[in-house]
Design a protein around this motif. Structure first.
Motif, PDB file in Angstrom:
ATOM      1  N   ALA A 113      35.814  23.681  32.826  1.00 30.90           N
ATOM      2  CA  ALA A 113      36.568  23.219  34.053  1.00 30.90           C
ATOM      3  C   ALA A 113      35.322  23.097  35.200  1.00 30.90           C
ATOM      4  CB  ALA A 113      37.851  23.789  34.349  1.00 30.90           C
ATOM      5  N   SER A 114      35.878  22.916  36.321  1.00 26.71           N
ATOM      6  CA  SER A 114      35.171  22.567  37.616  1.00 26.71           C
ATOM      7  C   SER A 114      34.706  23.885  37.770  1.00 26.71           C
ATOM      8  CB  SER A 114      35.803  21.906  38.689  1.00 26.71           C
ATOM      9  OG  SER A 114      37.178  22.552  38.770  1.00 26.71           O
ATOM     10  N   PRO A 115      33.517  23.752  38.531  1.00 22.96           N
ATOM     11  CA  PRO A 115      32.787  25.327  38.793  1.00 22.96           C
ATOM     12  C   PRO A 115      33.550  26.006  39.806  1.00 22.96           C
ATOM     13  CG  PRO A 115      31.594  23.384  39.840  1.00 22.96           C
ATOM     14  CD  PRO A 115      32.469  22.713  38.967  1.00 22.96           C
ATOM     15  N   ASN A 116      33.577  27.337  39.444  1.00 21.98           N
ATOM     16  CA  ASN A 116      34.053  28.378  40.501  1.00 21.98           C
ATOM     17  C   ASN A 116      33.441  29.812  40.036  1.00 21.98           C
ATOM     18  OD1 ASN A 116      35.819  28.711  38.496  1.00 21.98           O
ATOM     19  ND2 ASN A 116      37.310  27.547  39.399  1.00 21.98           N
ATOM     20  N   ILE A 117      32.510  29.867  39.165  1.00 19.84           N
ATOM     21  CA  ILE A 117      31.960  31.015  38.769  1.00 19.84           C
ATOM     22  C   ILE A 117      30.210  31.020  38.762  1.00 19.84           C
ATOM     23  CG2 ILE A 117      31.384  32.581  36.694  1.00 19.84           C
ATOM     24  CD1 ILE A 117      33.965  32.449  35.654  1.00 19.84           C
ATOM     25  N   ALA A 118      29.837  32.186  39.232  1.00 20.07           N
ATOM     26  CA  ALA A 118      28.320  32.571  39.250  1.00 20.07           C
ATOM     27  C   ALA A 118      28.271  33.832  39.303  1.00 20.07           C
ATOM     28  CB  ALA A 118      27.552  31.851  40.357  1.00 20.07           C
ATOM     29  N   PRO A 119      26.883  34.150  38.527  1.00 22.48           N
ATOM     30  CA  PRO A 119      26.775  35.777  38.763  1.00 22.48           C
ATOM     31  C   PRO A 119      26.270  36.178  40.108  1.00 22.48           C
ATOM     32  CG  PRO A 119      25.009  34.394  37.392  1.00 22.48           C
ATOM     33  CD  PRO A 119      26.004  33.540  38.116  1.00 22.48           C
ATOM     34  N   LEU A 120      26.442  37.365  40.528  1.00 30.36           N
ATOM     35  CA  LEU A 120      25.865  38.025  41.756  1.00 30.36           C
ATOM     36  C   LEU A 120      24.777  37.542  42.386  1.00 30.36           C
ATOM     37  CD1 LEU A 120      27.683  40.007  43.650  1.00 30.36           C
ATOM     38  CD2 LEU A 120      26.049  41.951  43.003  1.00 30.36           C
ATOM     39  N   GLY A 121      24.885  37.123  43.585  1.00 28.85           N
ATOM     40  CA  GLY A 121      23.770  36.511  44.357  1.00 28.85           C
ATOM     41  C   GLY A 121      23.507  35.040  44.461  1.00 28.85           C
ATOM     42  N   CYS A 122      24.114  34.352  43.755  1.00 33.78           N
ATOM     43  CA  CYS A 122      24.340  32.948  43.588  1.00 33.78           C
ATOM     44  C   CYS A 122      25.012  32.402  44.849  1.00 33.78           C
ATOM     45  CB  CYS A 122      24.817  32.489  42.197  1.00 33.78           C
ATOM     46  SG  CYS A 122      23.577  32.469  40.909  1.00 33.78           S
ATOM     47  N   LYS A 123      24.631  31.416  45.481  1.00 31.49           N
ATOM     48  CA  LYS A 123      25.081  30.734  46.608  1.00 31.49           C
ATOM     49  C   LYS A 123      26.079  29.821  46.312  1.00 31.49           C
ATOM     50  CE  LYS A 123      21.889  32.149  50.008  1.00 31.49           C
ATOM     51  NZ  LYS A 123      20.629  31.770  51.020  1.00 31.49           N
ATOM     52  N   ALA A 183      41.655  35.116  36.573  1.00 32.03           N
ATOM     53  CA  ALA A 183      41.799  33.801  36.374  1.00 32.03           C
ATOM     54  C   ALA A 183      41.845  33.337  38.149  1.00 32.03           C
ATOM     55  CB  ALA A 183      42.935  33.272  35.758  1.00 32.03           C
ATOM     56  N   ARG A 184      41.547  32.095  38.267  1.00 34.63           N
ATOM     57  CA  ARG A 184      41.549  31.572  39.612  1.00 34.63           C
ATOM     58  C   ARG A 184      42.769  31.584  40.246  1.00 34.63           C
ATOM     59  NH1 ARG A 184      39.436  25.571  40.935  1.00 34.63           N
ATOM     60  NH2 ARG A 184      39.145  25.733  43.246  1.00 34.63           N
ATOM     61  N   GLY A 185      43.623  31.167  39.238  1.00 40.87           N
ATOM     62  CA  GLY A 185      45.325  31.183  39.399  1.00 40.87           C
ATOM     63  C   GLY A 185      45.743  32.529  39.950  1.00 40.87           C
ATOM     64  N   LYS A 186      45.221  33.550  39.567  1.00 38.67           N
ATOM     65  CA  LYS A 186      45.685  34.990  40.057  1.00 38.67           C
ATOM     66  C   LYS A 186      45.434  34.986  41.640  1.00 38.67           C
ATOM     67  CE  LYS A 186      46.530  37.602  36.104  1.00 38.67           C
ATOM     68  NZ  LYS A 186      45.901  38.427  35.266  1.00 38.67           N
ATOM     69  N   GLU A 205      38.106  44.055  45.650  1.00 38.40           N
ATOM     70  CA  GLU A 205      36.744  43.845  45.594  1.00 38.40           C
ATOM     71  C   GLU A 205      36.214  43.594  44.102  1.00 38.40           C
ATOM     72  OE1 GLU A 205      33.058  45.411  47.961  1.00 38.40           O
ATOM     73  OE2 GLU A 205      34.888  45.233  48.698  1.00 38.40           O
ATOM     74  N   GLY A 206      35.171  43.029  44.018  1.00 34.28           N
ATOM     75  CA  GLY A 206      34.615  42.709  42.685  1.00 34.28           C
ATOM     76  C   GLY A 206      35.297  41.410  41.823  1.00 34.28           C
ATOM     77  N   TRP A 207      36.294  40.784  42.383  1.00 30.05           N
ATOM     78  CA  TRP A 207      36.793  39.620  42.031  1.00 30.05           C
ATOM     79  C   TRP A 207      36.232  38.580  42.173  1.00 30.05           C
ATOM     80  CZ3 TRP A 207      43.012  39.270  41.912  1.00 30.05           C
ATOM     81  CH2 TRP A 207      43.609  40.222  41.044  1.00 30.05           C
ATOM     82  N   ALA A 208      35.737  38.210  43.484  1.00 27.50           N
ATOM     83  CA  ALA A 208      35.117  37.098  44.045  1.00 27.50           C
ATOM     84  C   ALA A 208      34.083  37.248  45.122  1.00 27.50           C
ATOM     85  CB  ALA A 208      36.160  36.098  44.399  1.00 27.50           C
ATOM     86  N   ILE A 214      33.286  31.725  45.314  1.00 27.44           N
ATOM     87  CA  ILE A 214      33.008  31.692  44.019  1.00 27.44           C
ATOM     88  C   ILE A 214      33.602  32.953  43.282  1.00 27.44           C
ATOM     89  CG2 ILE A 214      30.648  31.842  42.633  1.00 27.44           C
ATOM     90  CD1 ILE A 214      29.418  31.082  45.239  1.00 27.44           C
ATOM     91  N   LEU A 215      33.826  32.907  41.894  1.00 23.30           N
ATOM     92  CA  LEU A 215      34.550  33.828  41.306  1.00 23.30           C
ATOM     93  C   LEU A 215      33.243  34.791  40.490  1.00 23.30           C
ATOM     94  CD1 LEU A 215      37.538  32.142  39.561  1.00 23.30           C
ATOM     95  CD2 LEU A 215      37.664  33.810  41.491  1.00 23.30           C
ATOM     96  N   LEU A 216      33.310  36.145  40.368  1.00 25.45           N
ATOM     97  CA  LEU A 216      32.562  36.584  39.604  1.00 25.45           C
ATOM     98  C   LEU A 216      32.913  36.702  38.335  1.00 25.45           C
ATOM     99  CD1 LEU A 216      31.832  39.535  42.062  1.00 25.45           C
ATOM    100  CD2 LEU A 216      30.178  38.245  41.264  1.00 25.45           C
ATOM    101  N   PRO A 217      31.981  36.476  37.403  1.00 26.25           N
ATOM    102  CA  PRO A 217      32.399  36.745  35.963  1.00 26.25           C
ATOM    103  C   PRO A 217      32.569  38.049  35.350  1.00 26.25           C
ATOM    104  CG  PRO A 217      29.956  36.477  36.061  1.00 26.25           C
ATOM    105  CD  PRO A 217      30.558  36.704  37.510  1.00 26.25           C
TER     106      PRO A 217
END
Lengths: 344, 344
Positions: free
Chosen positions: A142-152, A183-186, A199-202, A220-223
């Motif tokens: 689905a559409s982007p909302n996750i990236a590893p730490l440090g990504c803008k 989940a983004r929905g949460k 802390e740590g979710w996003a 951005i959500l964190l994986p």
């Protein structure tokens, strides 16, 4: 006080609203069935909270309410389906039925879908496969909302996977998980309730940690599990988006709560590998053994899908709780489309 | 000072030792090829460190050095293979070749293996599938060493999964991960080096957190991402152990560094879903786009398998570093089996 609604009344409301915006009755019932099952299982992020987004997508002309689903490739155990940009649930249910039929004929099957909208809770389709005595796999990007730490910028969607196994006299084993910590929905649910997120979710859109659900929705959500969760999200993105040609996350518009790239559905007829009765005997033994693991006080080992099944039993009996924001949005739909909103 | 050995010398030593304990030359070369590739890619936990365990398993009569691999079920796109309790690598390579052949014929394939020993780094087999222009999936379960927090006994193995995708002019995308926070082998490496492990990796046998690698080896690994990693480990256990009938984790003896339950191998011919050239164009675009994500200073986005590929290039040129404990064990094998240990 939380508003609680019996599932039957919620079903009727959802069906009527969908029909009003042009979804044929049969399709509306499938969409509703998925949404209500999500709420019953406590997966509120993929429940009726999505109805306003679907309706808005349909009236804006971005979701086809009455898709003409076509099998564009068919090669025995595999198929590729074009969803005609349709509302996702009836398209995915049709593809699930094709996957089950192919697994009956060929032992295993692998069905892809492209060009469709949000299909909701993947566990819904996995459960249909499991009901046929098969192992089910479903994954979607689905559409982007996750990236590893440090990504803008976000890179992949939450790109969930679901896997299910049949059981006897036990709830089916259903693992259904997004590649984000949550989940983004949460986060949507937290925003609706006005609660902070841990802390740590996003991260926010600057790539910094945030506990504000509204910042997180724009951010951005964190994986989960760091590079492992990110790696899985990338794998799903490539499988569904590039191999199946559904379009990868970065090609999709953000913030569309009804977007979907490609969908992969796999089914394995257990009889291909061993007699089903033998499997049932061993899976029962397996569950009993796992659940009898000695634990520290206050701990209990739950099988995947077991917490959701408990919520299901509870909500079938007592009804589905709706948060204030969702209730408000549903009442707005009620007024806008002249569909009576049920009292509880 | 770390002992560094050129890959060719390590290959020769490993082959000769395996042949001495009764592994036929062809099989020995496959085992060695997997072990050395793991070391070259920096996956030292699945490299030559395992050789002493394999040798000990063979001399104790617990690993069949010369298995007679049989296809026990064959149904078009799927097959089930009996590994004759064999040393895992040649069995799994044979099954991989069968999976590739079936995917060529049927578009997709699903091959199970049961009754075999440790197959090593799953990425090895995935890379063979990817070399054929296909998507590869490999998963396997093993003896128990993972449980969720609060459990006093381990429930599942680290039960890794690997997924790979072909590329052009780029290292192949290879995700290969265990369901523990870290692979058990990484704790072995820490123990060999006399280093402590970080908090959160493992519990001791009382179910309490530990930073002592020796306690951790006797104790229980924690799953990555909490219930999500545990759920995936359970799914792999059921798929490989119960559906394929390979035996689930709790049925296996602990502490066997050469045990394996069942193995699942999947292959998808990309041409089933879209022309391969079209796929290559889009995956190249995808990688470029993902890798150009803006990041905070000091961060870089890596594709799955990219760190391993960098180590590979480095070690092909400079050789493979061996820690003191592994070096000692290899020298013991050298003396015991009269195989000259190479100087570096």
């Amino acid at each position: 006080m939380t508003f609680i609604i019996p599932q039957e009344k919620l079903r009727q409301f959802s069906n009527e609203v969908l029909i009003k915006v042009g979804v044929p009755k049969g399709h509306a019932e499938v969409v509703t069935d998925q949404l209500v099952l999500a709420n019953l299982r406590g997966v509120d992020s993929h429940g009726i909270i999505r109805l306003p987004f679907y309706v808005s997508g349909i009236v804006r002309g971005e979701i086809n309410p009455n898709p003409n689903v076509k099998v564009v490739k068919d090669g025995g155990p595999y198929a590729l389906i074009d969803g005609d940009n349709g509302i996702g649930q009836p398209v995915a249910l049709k593809a699930t039925e094709i996957a089950v039929g192919k697994a009956k004929g060929f032992g295993v099957s692998f069905v892809g879908i492209k060009n469709l909208k949000h299909i909701g809770m993947l566990g819904y389709y996995v459960m249909k496969i499991v009901d046929n005595g098969m192992v089910g796999f479903v994954s979607a990007n689905a559409s982007p909302n996750i990236a590893p730490l440090g990504c803008k910028k976000p890179i992949t969607g939450t790109n969930p996977i679901a896997i299910g196994f049949p059981t006897k006299d036990r709830p089916p084993i259903i693992l259904d998980m997004a590649m984000s910590v949550v989940a983004r929905g949460k986060i949507l649910v937290a925003a609706h309730k006005g609660e902070k997120i841990p802390e740590g979710w996003a991260m926010n859109k600057e790539g910094l940690m945030t506990t504000d659900p509204k910042e997180a929705i724009e951010g951005i959500l964190l994986p989960f599990g760091g590079y492992k969760g990110f790696g899985l999200a990338v794998a799903v993105d490539i499988l569904c988006g590039v191999v199946l040609g559904g379009g990868y996350s970065l090609k999709m518009r953000r913030g569309m709560f009804y977007s979907q790239g490609g969908v992969f559905i796999g089914a394995v007829d257990i009889n291909s590998f061993r007699p089903y009765n033998e499997y049932i005997e061993e899976i029962t033994e397996y569950i009993n053994l796992v659940k009898s693991t000695p634990t520290a006080p206050g701990f209990e080992v739950l099988m995947p899908g077991e917490p959701e099944h408990r919520t299901y039993l509870n909500r079938v009996e007592r009804g589905i709780p709706l948060d204030d924001e969702t209730l408000k949005e549903l009442k707005e739909l009620s007024i806008k489309y002249g569909v009576e909103f049920p009292t509880n």
